[in-house]
Scaffold this active site. Sequence first.
Site, short mmCIF file in Angstrom:
data_model
loop_
_atom_site.label_atom_id
_atom_site.label_comp_id
_atom_site.label_asym_id
_atom_site.label_seq_id
_atom_site.Cartn_x
_atom_site.Cartn_y
_atom_site.Cartn_z
NE ARG A 78 12.81 -19.48 -8.01
CZ ARG A 78 12.12 -19.26 -6.89
NH1 ARG A 78 12.60 -19.70 -5.73
NH2 ARG A 78 11.00 -18.60 -6.91
CG LEU B 232 7.29 -8.20 -27.58
CD1 LEU B 232 8.70 -7.82 -27.14
CD2 LEU B 232 7.34 -9.35 -28.57
CE LYS C 177 2.41 -19.97 -13.20
NZ LYS C 177 2.76 -19.36 -11.90
#
Length: 508
Positions: A357, A194, A283
């Site tokens: 989070r 995966l 990013k």
Amino acid sequence: MLLLRRILPGRNYCRRFSTSQSHLSDRKGLVLGVFEKDGEGHHLTEAAAGFDQSISGKLSELLKISGPSLKKGKSRLFYGLHEDFPCVAVVGLGKAESGFCGAENLDAGKENIRAAVSTGCRLMQDLEVKRVEVDGCGDAQSAAEGAALGLFSYDQLKSKKKTQVTTRLHGSADATGWAKGLVYAQGQNLARLLMEAPANHVTPTAFADIIEEKISAKVTVHKRSKAWIEEQQMGAFLSVSRGSEEPPVFLELHYRGAPDSAQPPLLLVGKGITFDSGGISLKPSQSMDAMRADMGGAATVCASVVTAAALQLPVNIIGLAPLCENMPSGKATKPGDVVIAKNGKTIQVDNTDAEGRLVLADALSYAHTFNPRAIVNVATLTGAMDVALGSAATGVFTNSDWLWEQLQKASVVTGDRVWRMPLFQHYTRQVTDSQLADLNNIGKYSRSGGACTAAAFLREFVTLPHWAHLDIAGVMSNKDEVPYLRKGMSGRPTRTLVEFAAGLTQNG
């Protein structure tokens, strides 16, 4: 081959290989282990000694004259020793007395077996030998894990694939342990599959479908839609998914293995970001492709539930995986936005790349509705964790000494280590000091103690006395640190989670 011809010119078991090399793939290979002696020479395992006796000591003779003592992890190939096994790999297991090492926090003997067996099996795979019998080396479970983990490679999308090797236990060793080791390894390999697959092949929907195909009859699967997520008022999770064209999925797995169906379940929660661009807080492009594995927490959690069911562990487990992509678009959450989590707390999102989070916050809140005995969440959460521990161990933040002891004990058995990290109020104050909301999704001093402030953030969504957060960012991939795993996504710490769940059945 050349080595043997130089040492033993004209011997029949050297010449025989030249006439059978092209047919090796149709024959069986054999992997045998030897231990180091304090001086020169080797100590054969029980299976190796039996094989040596069946060929009148030829194996011992060859080991003596083919070079110095076979060191840990090293190997030698011999051809033509036995009619049933035209190719025999002998692998070094280190010292026979190797066992638990406190300084290394693992069972060195088990790790030596995994590494050695994987080396021997890969040699057979390189020779395109399709059927291999493996020495149990005194610990058949570890041998099976080394074989199955060592042979795995993700080549589904390549035209030329590695030889598919079937392994079986050689001799009359522990067949139950061997079978158990294969199931453990297959679980980790599912997580690796995966994590390694491209993000356009494993979307949130595709991830859920793959897991559904792998589950047994004892596992109930719920693939919750965006509408359900909205009904649950999971505003933090939805805020992450908003920028993507792929719909979010909240995957829920229920395994009922305990004789008492009313037994409180173990809750496993995994971060499931199937691709993490960082969102508006984009990013750097370098190595962004690795963010296809940012759902490593969900992969290891779901693979652990699949494995627990395959082993028929007498425990109830619920696995939760909030699955989505984190992408930039006109709909994406912007830095400075405030969202509302399922438990009602408001969150100022100052960095959209601190998205894990957020999805876990809602999943943890939801997990409490099942009145679990313990909650363990797993996530590739922070680069800071990689900086702190590298690939040596998974960082564990927990409010429970009991839970830590169970996880640490399991990691010693599997060799996939964990290390306890601090959950000080010092870090909590850094996420509760927010200008606009109850919480900020990054610490007040963003570069300092990033893994710790992330854990402190998650703790704000936990009321249970037994909770642990596993940050697996540092162990997400493997270069050459774990010798029985090829380069690529690691699937760690799936086996530790399974061993931990198995331990709960014995420890109440």
